[in-house]
Design a protein around this motif. Structure first.
Motif, short mmCIF file in Angstrom:
data_model
loop_
_atom_site.label_atom_id
_atom_site.label_comp_id
_atom_site.label_asym_id
_atom_site.label_seq_id
_atom_site.Cartn_x
_atom_site.Cartn_y
_atom_site.Cartn_z
N ARG A 16 0.82 -1.21 0.00
CA ARG A 16 0.00 0.00 0.00
C ARG A 16 0.85 1.26 0.00
O ARG A 16 0.48 2.28 -0.58
CB ARG A 16 -0.92 0.00 1.22
N SER A 20 0.48 2.74 -6.04
CA SER A 20 -0.71 3.60 -6.09
C SER A 20 -1.97 2.74 -6.11
O SER A 20 -1.90 1.54 -6.43
CB SER A 20 -0.66 4.48 -7.34
N PRO A 21 -3.13 3.30 -5.79
CA PRO A 21 -4.37 2.52 -5.84
C PRO A 21 -4.63 1.88 -7.21
O PRO A 21 -5.08 0.74 -7.30
CB PRO A 21 -5.45 3.55 -5.49
N GLN A 23 -2.39 0.97 -9.41
CA GLN A 23 -1.47 -0.15 -9.57
C GLN A 23 -1.94 -1.37 -8.78
O GLN A 23 -1.85 -2.51 -9.25
CB GLN A 23 -0.06 0.26 -9.14
#
Length: 220
Positions: A16, A20-21, A23
């Motif tokens: 996390r 990135s979100p 990814q």
């Protein structure tokens, strides 16, 4: 167990923090899709796994550019050979490319058909052409064919209500075949337009029978 949970939590935190979100979503989707594909390949299939591996390798090899070129070359050579053989029988013929503005007379039509009939073709009467024309050498049988065609040439077996004669003969043929194979009164059947359709219908029947027995992926 607690140590394993702790390691999983640390790995989750690292991912996390480093990704990135978008990814994370992309990687999760790819891993899930890959895992499902592997599971289906290994377990959700009736074929032996060695056979499936061989088929997969074969499909991958066929995608190689060099292999595709060889396949294309062999295909083109085969098509060229077939086209040349077909073209020989109609050499010199002028093909009709459009309907004539004026219809042909009876004599003109017969003359045109006789010209078509004169094309070079295989001697089907020799009995050496398999699966093409089933013709007995006796002339009396040819006369029978002509008489039968004169009787039923203008009928259409698709309309059983209009042609009860065709319907009855079809039903009798089906019943005779059923009796030949010791079928009871529950056995039924249908007439097909030729041998190829008959084979496909037989395969379809066995496929549907397999489905009714719980076989999820019957091979046709």
């Amino acid at each position: 167990m607690s140590l394993l949970k702790e390691k999983a939590r640390l790995l989750n935190d690292q991912l996390r923090n480093s990704l990135s979100p978008l990814q994370l979503i992309t990687i999760t989707t790819l891993v899930t899709t890959f895992s499902i594909s592997i599971y289906r390949f290994l377990f959700v299939n009736d074929e032996d796994i060695s056979k499936r591996i061989q088929e997969t390798i074969f499909r991958l090899v066929r995608r190689l550019p060099s292999v595709q070129r060889q396949i294309a070359k062999a295909r083109d050579e085969t098509l060229t050979s077939i086209c040349n053989d077909i073209a020989k029988s109609v050499a010199g013929h002028t093909f009709s490319l459009a309907l004539p503005e004026k219809g042909l007379s009876k004599d003109e039509l017969i003359h045109k058909l006789e010209r078509y009939h004169s094309f070079e073709k295989t001697d089907v009467k020799s009995g050496q052409v398999s699966g093409c024309v089933y013709k007995l050498p006796q002339s009396d049988m040819t006369d029978v064919y002509h008489q039968i065609f004169n009787l039923f040439g203008d009928s259409n077996p698709l309309h059983v209500d209009v042609f009860p004669d065709i319907r009855t003969m079809e039903a009798e043929v089906v019943r005779c075949v059923a009796t030949m194979f010791h079928g009871d009164e529950n056995v039924c059947g249908t007439m097909t337009s030729g041998g190829t359709e008959s084979l496909l219908m037989a395969c379809k029947t066995y496929r549907d029978f397999a489905l009714s027995k719980g076989i999820t992926k019957p091979e046709m």
